[in-house]
Scaffold this motif. Structure first.
Motif, mmCIF file in Angstrom:
data_model
loop_
_atom_site.group_PDB
_atom_site.id
_atom_site.type_symbol
_atom_site.label_atom_id
_atom_site.label_comp_id
_atom_site.label_asym_id
_atom_site.label_seq_id
_atom_site.Cartn_x
_atom_site.Cartn_y
_atom_site.Cartn_z
ATOM 1 N N ALA A 1 0.837 -1.200 0.000
ATOM 2 C CA ALA A 1 0.000 0.000 0.000
ATOM 3 C C ALA A 1 0.874 1.254 0.000
ATOM 4 O O ALA A 1 0.596 2.227 -0.708
ATOM 5 C CB ALA A 1 -0.940 -0.003 1.204
ATOM 6 N N ASN A 2 1.941 1.216 0.771
ATOM 7 C CA ASN A 2 2.862 2.350 0.820
ATOM 8 C C ASN A 2 3.525 2.570 -0.535
ATOM 9 O O ASN A 2 3.678 3.712 -0.977
ATOM 10 C CB ASN A 2 3.917 2.128 1.907
ATOM 11 C CG ASN A 2 4.992 3.184 1.876
ATOM 12 O OD1 ASN A 2 6.042 2.966 1.278
ATOM 13 N ND2 ASN A 2 4.737 4.318 2.501
ATOM 14 N N LEU A 3 3.912 1.495 -1.205
ATOM 15 C CA LEU A 3 4.546 1.634 -2.518
ATOM 16 C C LEU A 3 3.610 2.338 -3.487
ATOM 17 O O LEU A 3 4.038 3.206 -4.264
ATOM 18 C CB LEU A 3 4.954 0.270 -3.063
ATOM 19 C CG LEU A 3 5.784 0.291 -4.340
ATOM 20 C CD1 LEU A 3 7.093 1.036 -4.128
ATOM 21 C CD2 LEU A 3 6.037 -1.130 -4.826
ATOM 22 N N ALA A 4 2.329 2.005 -3.428
ATOM 23 C CA ALA A 4 1.345 2.687 -4.276
ATOM 24 C C ALA A 4 1.258 4.169 -3.905
ATOM 25 O O ALA A 4 1.195 5.029 -4.794
ATOM 26 C CB ALA A 4 -0.018 2.014 -4.143
ATOM 27 N N GLU A 5 1.291 4.453 -2.615
ATOM 28 C CA GLU A 5 1.193 5.847 -2.151
ATOM 29 C C GLU A 5 2.364 6.705 -2.625
ATOM 30 O O GLU A 5 2.186 7.879 -2.939
ATOM 31 C CB GLU A 5 1.140 5.893 -0.623
ATOM 32 C CG GLU A 5 -0.141 5.396 -0.019
ATOM 33 C CD GLU A 5 -0.057 5.284 1.497
ATOM 34 O OE1 GLU A 5 0.895 5.833 2.099
ATOM 35 O OE2 GLU A 5 -0.940 4.635 2.074
ATOM 36 N N ILE A 6 3.555 6.135 -2.668
ATOM 37 C CA ILE A 6 4.732 6.925 -3.038
ATOM 38 C C ILE A 6 4.995 6.907 -4.550
ATOM 39 O O ILE A 6 5.982 7.473 -5.012
ATOM 40 C CB ILE A 6 5.996 6.491 -2.255
ATOM 41 C CG1 ILE A 6 6.448 5.088 -2.653
ATOM 42 C CG2 ILE A 6 5.768 6.611 -0.761
ATOM 43 C CD1 ILE A 6 7.810 4.689 -2.078
ATOM 44 N N GLY A 7 4.124 6.265 -5.302
ATOM 45 C CA GLY A 7 4.249 6.250 -6.757
ATOM 46 C C GLY A 7 5.181 5.208 -7.309
ATOM 47 O O GLY A 7 5.553 5.250 -8.480
ATOM 48 N N GLY A 8 5.535 4.232 -6.496
ATOM 49 C CA GLY A 8 6.483 3.210 -6.938
ATOM 50 C C GLY A 8 5.889 2.118 -7.802
ATOM 51 O O GLY A 8 6.609 1.476 -8.569
ATOM 52 N N VAL A 9 4.588 1.898 -7.718
ATOM 53 C CA VAL A 9 3.958 0.813 -8.471
ATOM 54 C C VAL A 9 4.132 1.032 -9.972
ATOM 55 O O VAL A 9 4.322 0.082 -10.729
ATOM 56 C CB VAL A 9 2.472 0.663 -8.079
ATOM 57 C CG1 VAL A 9 1.757 -0.326 -8.967
ATOM 58 C CG2 VAL A 9 2.361 0.238 -6.622
ATOM 59 N N GLU A 10 4.097 2.272 -10.406
ATOM 60 C CA GLU A 10 4.249 2.588 -11.823
ATOM 61 C C GLU A 10 5.697 2.450 -12.300
ATOM 62 O O GLU A 10 5.957 2.463 -13.497
ATOM 63 C CB GLU A 10 3.773 4.021 -12.115
ATOM 64 C CG GLU A 10 2.309 4.253 -11.825
ATOM 65 C CD GLU A 10 2.020 4.568 -10.358
ATOM 66 O OE1 GLU A 10 2.918 5.040 -9.645
ATOM 67 O OE2 GLU A 10 0.886 4.323 -9.928
ATOM 68 N N LEU A 11 6.629 2.328 -11.372
ATOM 69 C CA LEU A 11 8.053 2.319 -11.705
ATOM 70 C C LEU A 11 8.703 0.950 -11.622
ATOM 71 O O LEU A 11 9.868 0.806 -11.988
ATOM 72 C CB LEU A 11 8.820 3.249 -10.745
ATOM 73 C CG LEU A 11 8.400 4.703 -10.696
ATOM 74 C CD1 LEU A 11 9.123 5.409 -9.547
ATOM 75 C CD2 LEU A 11 8.689 5.379 -12.023
ATOM 76 N N VAL A 12 7.997 -0.063 -11.165
ATOM 77 C CA VAL A 12 8.661 -1.300 -10.759
ATOM 78 C C VAL A 12 8.227 -2.518 -11.567
ATOM 79 O O VAL A 12 7.074 -2.654 -11.951
ATOM 80 C CB VAL A 12 8.441 -1.551 -9.244
ATOM 81 C CG1 VAL A 12 6.993 -1.890 -8.934
ATOM 82 C CG2 VAL A 12 9.383 -2.614 -8.708
ATOM 83 N N ALA A 13 9.202 -3.381 -11.820
ATOM 84 C CA ALA A 13 8.959 -4.737 -12.324
ATOM 85 C C ALA A 13 9.369 -5.663 -11.189
ATOM 86 O O ALA A 13 10.426 -5.473 -10.574
ATOM 87 C CB ALA A 13 9.790 -5.017 -13.567
#
Length: 106
Positions: A85-97
């Protein structure tokens, strides 16, 4: 042993992402039950430009677990869910494989 690998591409605002990643996301990941160790490396040089297309790698994170079952259990924990959930909040989901890899040699 199995590891969960997260390969992040370079964000538009590196400083803001790094601050959020290291201050909030990584501490949540480190609380995951069953995690043997976590390693995070910032990419300093790319030796095969273009391999990842137009994306430039930024961070490689590796989380090690004793077994696939231990990793599966960890993924179901509240701590791992909070980290996601935190990764989504900080915008990391769009950056990660993300992927899992079995360690076959050391």
């Amino acid at each position: 042993m199995i590891k969960y690998v997260a390969l992040y591409r370079k964000p538009a605002d590196v400083e803001a992402f790094d601050e959020a990643y290291f201050a909030s996301h990584l501490p949540l990941v480190e609380r995951t039950p069953g995690l043997v160790r976590a390693e995070v490396a910032k990419v300093s040089r790319v030796f095969a430009p273009g391999f990842l297309g137009e994306h430039e790698p930024h961070i490689v994170a590796e989380m090690y677990f004793e077994s696939a079952d231990a990793m599966k259990d960890a993924f179901q924990s509240p701590q791992w869910q909070a980290a996601g959930a935190n990764l989504a909040e900080i915008g990391g989901v769009e950056l990660v494989a993300m992927f899992a890899a079995e360690v076959v040699a050391r």
